[in-house]
Motif scaffolding. Structure first.
Motif, mmCIF file in Angstrom:
data_model
loop_
_atom_site.group_PDB
_atom_site.id
_atom_site.type_symbol
_atom_site.label_atom_id
_atom_site.label_comp_id
_atom_site.label_asym_id
_atom_site.label_seq_id
_atom_site.Cartn_x
_atom_site.Cartn_y
_atom_site.Cartn_z
ATOM 1 N N VAL A 106 0.846 -1.201 0.000
ATOM 2 C CA VAL A 106 0.000 0.000 0.000
ATOM 3 C C VAL A 106 0.880 1.248 0.000
ATOM 4 O O VAL A 106 0.668 2.183 -0.781
ATOM 5 N N ALA A 107 1.902 1.236 0.867
ATOM 6 C CA ALA A 107 2.780 2.412 0.963
ATOM 7 C C ALA A 107 3.480 2.666 -0.370
ATOM 8 O O ALA A 107 3.645 3.814 -0.795
ATOM 9 N N GLN A 108 3.882 1.594 -1.029
ATOM 10 C CA GLN A 108 4.558 1.758 -2.314
ATOM 11 C C GLN A 108 3.592 2.335 -3.359
ATOM 12 O O GLN A 108 3.970 3.201 -4.145
ATOM 13 N N ARG A 127 11.415 6.748 0.323
ATOM 14 C CA ARG A 127 10.968 5.991 -0.854
ATOM 15 C C ARG A 127 11.832 4.747 -1.038
ATOM 16 O O ARG A 127 11.332 3.644 -1.275
ATOM 17 N N SER A 128 13.142 4.921 -0.887
ATOM 18 C CA SER A 128 14.060 3.802 -1.086
ATOM 19 C C SER A 128 13.846 2.726 -0.031
ATOM 20 O O SER A 128 13.901 1.528 -0.331
ATOM 21 N N THR A 134 10.054 -3.603 0.464
ATOM 22 C CA THR A 134 9.073 -4.417 -0.248
ATOM 23 C C THR A 134 9.742 -5.653 -0.842
ATOM 24 O O THR A 134 9.163 -6.748 -0.836
ATOM 25 N N VAL A 135 10.967 -5.486 -1.315
ATOM 26 C CA VAL A 135 11.711 -6.631 -1.853
ATOM 27 C C VAL A 135 11.978 -7.650 -0.739
ATOM 28 O O VAL A 135 11.807 -8.865 -0.925
ATOM 29 N N ILE A 136 12.387 -7.155 0.420
ATOM 30 C CA ILE A 136 12.680 -8.066 1.543
ATOM 31 C C ILE A 136 11.409 -8.790 1.990
ATOM 32 O O ILE A 136 11.418 -10.001 2.211
ATOM 33 N N THR A 137 10.315 -8.062 2.112
ATOM 34 C CA THR A 137 9.051 -8.699 2.497
ATOM 35 C C THR A 137 8.646 -9.759 1.469
ATOM 36 O O THR A 137 8.235 -10.860 1.831
#
Ligand SMILES: [Fe+2]
Ligand SMILES: [Fe+2]
Length: 348
Positions: A106-108, A127-128, A134-137
């Motif tokens: 959602v945040a992304q 942002r980064s 998101t990649v780690i999740t």
């Protein structure tokens, strides 16, 4: 400022905290009273049941007070049925996401829809952190769900963290990611940011920076297979629990070998980041020159990250004290690298 309108504030705490990383976030409930005009918010996220007339009315009121159609609206939907979607469209939603969408996704999405885009170093770092996070999740979720790990998906997390620490500095990165509650998530982001900073300060080529950051990002992937009651236990682990915990290095290595495509350096770091130069580490008891330079580097970042992490039950150790701990491990760590790391984290 970001606005979050919700009819279930108790379930939106994590989302509000994450949105705070992007911009100050004001949470309104459908029962609450709104202030008069709200000056140019960056965006509005609505997590309400749009088929409830009172909730839809609240959203209309808030949107009108917050700049109307100029403010991007993202709806978290209770239902993706035609009636709900039609209601969202009539309210001017730019994006409709299922209500159970992970908060980081959602945040992304919010970041992608902000207007105007936030500027400045804080925004770049925030942002980064969301992008790499998101990649780690996605990586940890894929392993927990028994899905294949994708190298290309992992590589999407490399440039954001390198950009963030290069433009915003390590301290901003640490401050941003230390506000995340989930211990494994926070730890992986810390180690990744530390490795990125260290690689830049050591003058690594772009290719080598990417390699070491990739290895750091996935170094604890095996923890996705550790039961949560052991993984998140606040106190000391018993011998049996410790054995399970320690299996994460070999398990992570196996996961990436089975996934295919990961380079030898990454596999080496994932398997050996708990080895020590005196042979006292695990899982293979490597000693001296058998411990490669990339492993030595990530191990230093890993230990430092564990010391300076923020946890609910203890205050983080100050940086200087954590460096002293590393300097007190001459039998286990590469002292020349520790000295360089100390300069890197102190910004000198
Ligand atoms: Fe580990
Ligand atoms: Fe770790």
């Amino acid at each position: 400022m970001l606005l979050l309108l919700t009819d279930r504030p108790d379930r939106n705490i994590a989302l509000a905290q994450l949105l705070e990383q992007i911009a100050p976030c004001r949470v309104s409930t459908v029962q609450g009273r709104f202030p008069g005009r709200i000056e140019a918010p960056l965006g509005l996220v609505a997590d309400i049941d749009l088929l409830q007339p009172a909730a839809a009315r609240s959203l209309r009121t808030l949107r009108a007070a917050a700049g109307g159609a100029r403010t991007p609206l993202i709806c978290l939907m209770r239902s993706m049925g035609e009636r709900s979607l039609a209601e969202a469209r009539s309210l001017g939603a730019e994006l409709c996401l299922p209500g159970d969408t992970p908060v980081r996704t959602v945040a992304q999405a919010v970041l992608a829809h902000l207007r105007p885009a936030p500027v400045g170093i804080e925004a770049v770092v925030a942002r980064s952190a969301v992008e790499t996070g998101t990649v780690i999740t996605g990586l940890l979720d894929a392993v927990r769900n028994g899905e294949a790990v994708q190298l290309a998906a992992v590589d999407e997390g490399l440039t954001p963290v390198l950009t963030a620490v290069e433009t915003g500095g390590l301290d901003r990165w640490l401050a941003t990611v230390r506000s995340y509650d989930d211990a494994t998530y926070q730890h992986c982001l810390l180690v990744t940011g530390l490795a990125a900073t260290f690689a830049i300060d050591l003058g690594f080529s772009e290719r080598d920076r990417h390699q070491i950051v990739r290895a750091a990002l996935v170094h604890d992937v095996g923890k996705a297979r550790i039961p949560l009651d052991i993984l998140n236990k606040p106190g000391r682990l018993g011998p049996a629990e410790q054995a399970v915990m320690r299996s994460h290095a070999a398990v992570g290595h196996r996961i990436l070998v089975e996934a295919g495509g990961f380079d030898a350096l990454t596999l080496d770091v994932v398997r050996h980041h708990h080895e020590a130069l005196d042979g006292s580490g695990y899982p293979d008891g490597l000693a001296g020159s058998a411990v490669s330079d990339p492993v030595r580097l990530v191990t230093i970042c890993d230990i430092y990250a564990a010391l300076v992490e923020s946890r609910p039950y203890r205050v983080p150790m100050p940086s200087g004290q954590a460096v002293d701990v590393l300097l007190g491990m001459p039998d286990k760590l590469d002292m020349a690298l520790v000295q360089a790391f100390a300069r890197s984290v102190s910004g000198t």
